[in-house]
Design an enzyme around this catalytic site. Structure first.
Site, PDB file in Angstrom:
ATOM      1  N   ARG A 184      12.340   2.162  -2.783  1.00 11.02           N
ATOM      2  CA  ARG A 184      12.170   2.066  -4.239  1.00 11.02           C
ATOM      3  C   ARG A 184      13.286   2.780  -4.982  1.00 11.02           C
ATOM      4  O   ARG A 184      13.651   2.380  -6.096  1.00 11.02           O
ATOM      5  CB  ARG A 184      10.797   2.591  -4.636  1.00 11.02           C
ATOM      6  N   GLU A 205       6.222   2.437  -9.560  1.00 11.89           N
ATOM      7  CA  GLU A 205       5.960   3.781  -9.055  1.00 11.89           C
ATOM      8  C   GLU A 205       6.998   4.171  -8.004  1.00 11.89           C
ATOM      9  O   GLU A 205       7.263   3.420  -7.067  1.00 11.89           O
ATOM     10  CB  GLU A 205       4.562   3.859  -8.437  1.00 11.89           C
ATOM     11  N   ARG A 229       7.950  -3.487  -1.784  1.00 18.89           N
ATOM     12  CA  ARG A 229       6.755  -3.284  -0.958  1.00 18.89           C
ATOM     13  C   ARG A 229       7.036  -3.804   0.440  1.00 18.89           C
ATOM     14  O   ARG A 229       7.116  -4.998   0.657  1.00 18.89           O
ATOM     15  CB  ARG A 229       5.549  -4.003  -1.577  1.00 18.89           C
ATOM     16  N   ARG A 273       3.264   0.854   6.917  1.00 21.59           N
ATOM     17  CA  ARG A 273       2.082   0.448   6.155  1.00 21.59           C
ATOM     18  C   ARG A 273       1.921  -1.060   6.206  1.00 21.59           C
ATOM     19  O   ARG A 273       2.890  -1.792   6.076  1.00 21.59           O
ATOM     20  CB  ARG A 273       2.192   0.918   4.703  1.00 21.59           C
ATOM     21  N   SER A 327       4.550  10.317  -6.438  1.00 23.97           N
ATOM     22  CA  SER A 327       3.333  10.915  -6.986  1.00 23.97           C
ATOM     23  C   SER A 327       3.169  12.303  -6.396  1.00 23.97           C
ATOM     24  O   SER A 327       3.705  12.604  -5.325  1.00 23.97           O
ATOM     25  CB  SER A 327       2.096  10.056  -6.694  1.00 23.97           C
TER      26      SER A 327
END
Length: 523
Positions: A486, A432, A360, A345, A435
């Site tokens: 993460r 986060e 990130r 990403r 999800s």
């Protein structure tokens, strides 16, 4: 995950940044706007629905929140031709235009519903005109089969010629109109679950709070300081080799990544999921069909220049495509997959302490869950995915909360999305880590994934022959089981000790060769 980078060097194969909108899964991990394009050299030295109305509201929409076709020159007489077509129910959109309009507003979408409806009406009228011309052409052809005076035959020949030319013009106009309608309709996002809170991210609703923050009686270190002292990763060398926001894992951190992946796969497989490793380069069209935009001004996708391929940002994309253009049997559903892949990403635009270190990054390992099921079962399987996530994170001893994300934070494919945010004491905030999204039939209508109900075949009374039951679109769901960087942040920061060591949670120890503690290296 967002940061800008620019690399130079001898290009062996170049990648160019393209665009992904907020996705159904791990969306806030994924998507931020990118102000400019970037060229990356691979070798470079530097830088189930509760009520019938809900079923109706989710059945028609099928395309991404952005134009699906790659950028092509558009002139006054030329419409961009879509490379693929979604099975959009335009009649349903017209019949439910008020609900669709409210949904577009609540989700801050830029879809132009009025234009879609205008184009649809024009298409219907043009279709009627085309049928009228075809009928007149057939009438003329039938007349010419009989005996005619030469003058009368010549008159019919001229009339037939004019009808043919007029029909060709109308059919060309119809094709252009259908293309324009398809592209505009593909901007309409999925409908939304009635329990989803309306508003931006701050309007998201707390569903569950698990555990409590650990009390430390010594100064807390963040994962960057812990990693440096324990010699677990190297950002500086990676920046020289690949650019900023890349990293080397070292020593026990490598074992910890492998342990997280293998433990997660083992636990999810116990729940009936089929393990997969996936291609990590996919066609741009598959990226689009899953609800992402691989090319454009603002981008989060690495797109391979001068090709129709992209690097994946999530295994959701290749797993979603595994049954593309298929008709499945109802008895084969649900299909449950747990996929390991590396993810790529661009993560531009989110600099600062809140995104430092591993939080990130541009490349990472991830385990993703994906389910294809009948429409009436998708709410149930959404809850199942959320429960799996909660069980995994609870068994590691993490303190976390689950949030029902508000309409403004939903990606175009998501009907409903539940995020998991874990406490990260070194970063002094919740971050986060996962999800879970129910995308209903939004992706399957574009990927062409249907199933045939196993009910008894229908009998045609006129011919006395049995006909197969009408196919239906499957519903797709996805959820992150383990986003490795993460999880490393959470484990290092939450289980740090005063002497500088880090305790390994019990479930991971068998996957680390029995290592219970990461201790400072003797100098």
């Amino acid at each position: 995950m967002a940061l800008q980078c620019r690399l130079s060097g001898t290009t062996i194969q170049s990648l160019k940044m393209a665009t992904i909108p907020i996705s159904s899964s791990s969306s806030r991990l994924i998507f931020r706007p990118l102000p400019q394009s970037l060229k990356l050299s691979l070798f470079s030295r530097h830088s189930p629905p509760r009520t019938p109305p809900i079923t109706l509201l989710i059945r028609a929409l099928s395309a991404p929140a952005v134009a699906a076709a790659p950028a092509t020159e558009i002139s006054d007489n030329k419409v961009v031709k879509p490379q693929w077509r979604a099975a959009i129910d335009f009649k349903w959109i017209r019949d439910n235009k008020e609900a669709v309009a409210i949904n577009i507003k609540n989700r801050n979408s830029n879809a132009n519903l009025e234009l879609v409806l205008e184009l649809y009406d024009k298409m219907l009228n043009l279709q009627k005109e085309v049928e009228r011309f075809r009928g007149e052409r057939n009438t003329v052809a039938n007349k010419m089969k009989g005996k005619l005076e030469p003058s009368e035959r010549q008159k019919l020949i001229e009339e037939g010629k004019n009808l043919k030319e007029g029909l060709m013009t109308l059919e060309e106009d119809l094709i252009k109109l259908r293309d324009e309608l398809q592209l505009e309709a593909q901007c309409i996002p999925n409908m939304t679950h009635p329990d989803v809170p309306i508003g931006g991210e701050c309007s998201s609703k707390l569903r569950n709070m698990v555990g409590s923050r650990r009390e430390f009686d010594f100064p807390i270190k963040d994962h960057l300081q812990i990693g440096k002292e324990l010699d677990l990763f190297d950002f500086d060398a990676a920046a020289e080799v690949s650019g900023s926001k890349f990293y080397y894992l070292k020593n026990e951190a490598v074992l910890l990544e492998m342990a997280l992946v293998n433990w997660t796969l083992t636990e999810v497989m116990k729940r009936g999921f089929t393990p997969l490793t996936t291609p990590e380069i996919v066609r741009s069209s598959v990226v689009e069909k899953c609800g992402f935009q691989p090319r454009g001004e603002n981008t989060q996708v690495y797109s391979i220049e001068d090709s129709d391929q992209c690097l994946i940002g999530t295994a959701e994309i290749p797993v979603g495509g595994i049954h593309m253009d298929s008709i499945l049997s109802e008895t084969s559903l649900p299909l449950k997959y747990v996929a390991f892949s590396h993810c790529f990403r661009t993560e531009a635009g989110a600099a600062g302490t809140a995104t430092r270190g591993l939080y990130r990054v541009h490349q990472f390992s991830k385990v993703e869950m994906f389910i294809l099921c009948r429409s009436e079962d998708s709410d149930m399987y959404h809850e199942e995915l959320i429960k799996i996530e909660e069980d995994l994170f609870s068994s590691l001893g993490l303190h976390y909360k689950t949030l029902d994300m508000a309409t403004g934070d939903l990606g175009a494919p998501a009907y409903r999305k539940i995020d998991v945010e874990a406490w990260m004491p070194g970063l002094e905030r919740y971050g986060e880590i996962s999800s879970a999204s129910n995308c209903t039939d939004y992706q399957s209508r574009r990927l062409g994934i249907r199933y045939r109900p196993s009910e008894s075949p229908l009998t045609n009374s006129k011919k006395g022959k049995a006909s197969l039951a009408t196919t239906k679109f499957v519903h797709t769901l996805n959820a992150t089981a383990c986003a490795v960087p993460r999880m490393l942040v959470c484990l290092l920061e939450n289980f740090q000790q005063e002497d500088g060591s880090v305790i390994i949670p019990n479930p991971l120890r068998p996957f680390m060769g029995g290592i219970e503690l990461i201790s400072p290296k003797s100098r």
